[in-house]
Write an enzyme that holds these catalytic residues in place. Structure first.
Site, PDB file in Angstrom:
ATOM      1  N   ASP A  94       0.186  -4.803   0.542  1.00 29.30           N
ATOM      2  CA  ASP A  94       0.037  -3.764   1.625  1.00 29.30           C
ATOM      3  C   ASP A  94      -1.208  -3.080   1.712  1.00 29.30           C
ATOM      4  OD1 ASP A  94       2.655  -4.599   1.930  1.00 29.30           O
ATOM      5  OD2 ASP A  94       3.606  -2.346   1.917  1.00 29.30           O
TER       6      ASP A  94
ATOM      7  N   LYS B 108       6.499  -8.698   5.128  1.00 27.99           N
ATOM      8  CA  LYS B 108       7.585  -8.097   4.757  1.00 27.99           C
ATOM      9  C   LYS B 108       8.241  -6.850   5.605  1.00 27.99           C
ATOM     10  CE  LYS B 108       5.613  -5.239   0.985  1.00 27.99           C
ATOM     11  NZ  LYS B 108       6.142  -3.884   1.452  1.00 27.99           N
TER      12      LYS B 108
ATOM     13  N   CYS C 168       6.107   0.792  -2.295  1.00 29.97           N
ATOM     14  CA  CYS C 168       6.118  -0.715  -2.052  1.00 29.97           C
ATOM     15  C   CYS C 168       5.797  -1.301  -3.292  1.00 29.97           C
ATOM     16  CB  CYS C 168       5.206  -1.110  -1.046  1.00 29.97           C
ATOM     17  SG  CYS C 168       6.229  -0.600   0.705  1.00 29.97           S
TER      18      CYS C 168
HETATM   19  C1  C5J Z   1       4.240   1.183   1.133  1.00 30.27           C
HETATM   20  C2  C5J Z   1       4.962   3.238   2.557  1.00 30.27           C
HETATM   21  N1  C5J Z   1       3.387   0.222   1.286  1.00 30.27           N
HETATM   22  N2  C5J Z   1       4.663   4.228   1.574  1.00 30.27           N
HETATM   23  N3  C5J Z   1       4.668   1.722   2.363  1.00 30.27           N
HETATM   24  O1  C5J Z   1       4.360   1.736   0.077  1.00 30.27           O
HETATM   25  O2  C5J Z   1       5.612   3.449   3.354  1.00 30.27           O
END
Ligand code: C5J
Length: 239
Positions: free
Chosen positions: A42, A147, A180
């Site tokens: 991400d 995802k 994540c």
């Molecule tokens: C991720 C989030 N990628 N913190 N998303 O950790 O909402």
């Protein structure tokens, strides 16, 4: 099978087939080059860029941006070794049919997922903010896993792709460490993968959560996996 592809114009570096010993916590990680993939979680514009959704919510994006350089160095080396890399993006279909209502309203913010944000609709596939930052942009042929959840295994084809390539170990980097990254490592651990998390290549808006999330991975003799730095991993690979 050694690699999914070799897209870099540089020649692949020499990396034997034998195990590579990496200094890590809670103890040495034995990396198997034939069975190891990098998963970058991400690294999206809306989480990392000034003016993005993360910053709009009042977060300090510099806490995440410090991970860009080490990830860049790691990714360049990984590509030179011809090892497989998977990139992930958290986000939803433009029609939002894959967005659970409970996730949509979470946070009680005025602007939520699917609404118009500073870089297009927030966490919606195809929007500028949803895409990966240019510094770590996937090369052609590198799989991007879209995802809808926090974990990279939930409602994705990641596990099938890993199976087809006989991957058994994951080097995991990205953001955020406690959300994540941690969810993915836990999902992977339950599926039998050995995970090595790189502390300097992961980040959180909350430094104390970053620290605790890493501690949780390596606690109790490595209950979810191992932790090391990109420097130690690269040293081991070059060794
Ligand atoms: C991720 C989030 N990628 N913190 N998303 O950790 O909402």
């Amino acid at each position: 099978m050694r690699a999914i592809h070799q897209t870099s114009s540089e020649p692949a570096a020499k990396l034997g087939k034998g195990p590579v010993r990496i200094e890590a916590e809670p103890y040495e990680f034995v990396l198997l080059p034939q069975h190891c993939a990098l998963v970058i979680i991400d690294m999206q514009r809306d989480f990392l860029e000034p003016g993005g959704f993360g910053e709009m919510l009042g977060n300090d994006v510099s806490q995440l941006r410090r991970t860009i350089e080490p990830n860049k160095r790691l990714l360049a080396a990984w590509r030179r070794y011809g090892l497989p890399v998977f990139h992930t993006r958290e986000g939803h279909r433009p029609d939002l049919f894959d967005l659970p209502p409970a996730k949509k309203i979470r946070g009680r913010s005025k602007t939520t997922i699917g609404d118009k944000g500073p870089m297009g609709r927030i966490l919606v596939r195809g929007e500028a903010g949803h895409d990966i930052i240019p510094e770590l942009y996937p090369e052609p042929g590198e799989p991007v896993v879209d995802k809808p959840g926090k974990g990279a295994f939930y409602a994705t084809d990641l596990q099938e792709m890993l199976k087809h390539r006989d991957v058994k170990q994951l080097v995991v980097t990205g953001v955020t460490t406690e959300v994540c990254v941690n969810t993915t490592v836990r999902e992977a651990n339950d599926r039998g993968y050995e995970c090595l998390v790189l502390s300097d290549c992961c980040g959180s808006y909350f430094p104390e959560f970053h620290e605790m999330a890493l501690k949780m991975v390596k606690a109790q003799g490595g209950i979810f996996g191992w932790v090391t730095s990109s420097e130690k991993l690269l040293e081991g690979l070059a060794g």
